[in-house]
Write a protein that holds these residues in place. Structure first.
Motif: not given
Length: 430
Positions: A138-148, A212-216
């Protein structure tokens, strides 16, 4: 990894998100926010001007078009839940995805492990991992990651312009790359120093904070970018005056500055010209994609517009993606914040979709069999990357992300493209 550890690692990376604003950020901005973005950018680049007047700059609305107040201000959590409800049907897996959503921290990382997920949901390891995989699509890209590292990998897998081996280098040599131990990377992958430097510079453009990639949305006004026309029993879709504005390059001013014999000026105007090219392409793509996606959805709901008592039909997003040769993620961004002028009033494009699963009629067994077949037929001296396998699956009408390919490949006990090539070379020596 705790938040402090992530911050320590991320301090070594440039947090610039310019690339995302242009490649996919513009697509998910509401129309009025696109104007704000362009006008803000024009203050920074004197070589850019609007191709024609922006309708949103005028106080009078365009004749015949409804401009309405929009009161919904989605938080990141609400935005993610909205995607889950739109894409995934009510199944036990849906509940596992929602469990993962509830584990997100403010940066967009999940705070619990697969083992904790198994204990708290009562589901199998495979089910819990599948749930996490769906969240990460899903968006934003990277959401749900477990680490950097995983956050960066999730962003890279959506970018076709990523340098070769970027994903594999992050996965296998993350610490060496981040700490600029490039010789370790060159030794592992057998590539030149310059290639590693290119990967490092690309990774610097990614965001270590997925949230931070989510643009409301920052406006209450909505403007219909498309209009549904019904004439003599025929449906057509056209752009309204509120369509995506385009920009043009101020060639005269560019030539004037080019005549100044100063290296600093020449470097400046070349950089600004490159910025213009990138933004201009992103705006044109936004306009084209919204028109294509909007038209396809309207045509799929033709009965709804032609018959007064007709209800909305089920639209499978995977079918729509295949029809348009776009990813489900791209369609998701296109329908977000896009409105149509219809005989029913101004409606959100996403309201014309039914809540269905993205992953329908594709069994794991069939996908694994297809992956095995592609790898078996590959050139042993130039094995297919996971991204190339995903692309070839798409050509066979089997949609699967690069991350999904990696997961199934590893379950099959098959090595990465780099490992397979090394195995082939070792076999030749033996």
């Amino acid at each position: 990894m705790n938040q402090d550890d992530r911050m320590n690692q991320s301090n070594q990376l440039n947090r610039s998100t310019t690339h995302w604003h242009q490649s996919m950020g513009l697509l998910q901005l509401e129309r009025v926010d696109v104007s704000h973005y362009i006008h803000d950018y024009m203050m920074e680049n004197p070589l850019v001007k609007l191709e024609s007047d922006d309708e949103l700059d005028h106080t009078d609305r365009a004749d015949g078009y409804d401009v309405e107040l929009h009161h919904s201000q989605l938080t990141l959590f609400e935005f993610i839940v909205e995607q889950v409800e739109l894409f995934y049907r009510k199944t036990p897996l849906h509940e596992v995805v929602m469990w993962w959503v509830r584990q997100l921290d403010t940066d967009g990382y999940v705070m619990k492990s697969v083992e904790e997920g198994m204990n708290e949901t009562g589901q199998s390891e495979v089910m819990v991992i599948d749930g996490l995989t769906l969240l990460q699509q899903l968006d934003p890209p990277g959401i749900g990651a477990r680490d950097l590292c995983e956050a960066l990998m999730l962003q890279v897998e959506r970018l076709d312009e990523a340098p070769p081996l970027t994903y594999d280098i992050l996965k296998q040599q993350f610490d060496a790359l981040v700490n600029r131990r490039f010789s370790e990377v060159t030794g592992e992958f057998g590539i030149e120093w310059e290639a590693v430097q290119q990967v490092f510079q690309f990774v610097q453009k990614l965001s270590p904070v997925p949230a931070s990639l989510y643009i409301p949305p920052r406006t209450e006004m909505v403007y219909p970018e498309l209009e549904v026309m019904v004439q003599a029993g025929q449906i057509s879709v056209r752009e309204t005056p509120y369509k995506t504005p385009l920009i043009e390059f101020d060639q005269a001013y560019y030539e004037e500055l080019k005549a100044i014999d100063k290296p600093s000026v020449q470097s400046y105007i070349q950089a600004k010209k490159q910025e213009f090219d990138q933004l201009n392409q992103a705006l044109q793509e936004r306009r084209e994609i919204i028109k294509r996606v909007g038209t396809a959805i309207v045509m799929a709901q033709s009965d709804y517009f032609l018959q007064e008592d007709a209800s909305l039909q089920t639209i499978h997003l995977s079918d729509l993606a295949q029809q348009l040769q776009l990813s489900v993620g791209t369609i998701s961004r296109a329908i977000r914040g896009t409105y149509l002028q219809t005989t029913h009033g101004t409606v959100a494009l996403k309201s014309l979709l039914s809540k269905r699963s993205v992953v329908d009629n594709q069994t794991q067994a069939a996908l694994k069999e297809a992956i095995e077949a592609l790898i078996a037929a590959e050139d042993k001296q130039a094995p297919l990357s996971d991204q190339q396998i995903a692309q070839q699956l798409a050509e066979q009408a089997q949609k699967l992300s690069r991350q999904g390919v990696t997961k199934y490949r590893e379950q099959l006990g098959i090595g990465s493209s780099h490992a397979r090539r090394q195995q082939y070379e070792d076999g030749k020596k033996g």
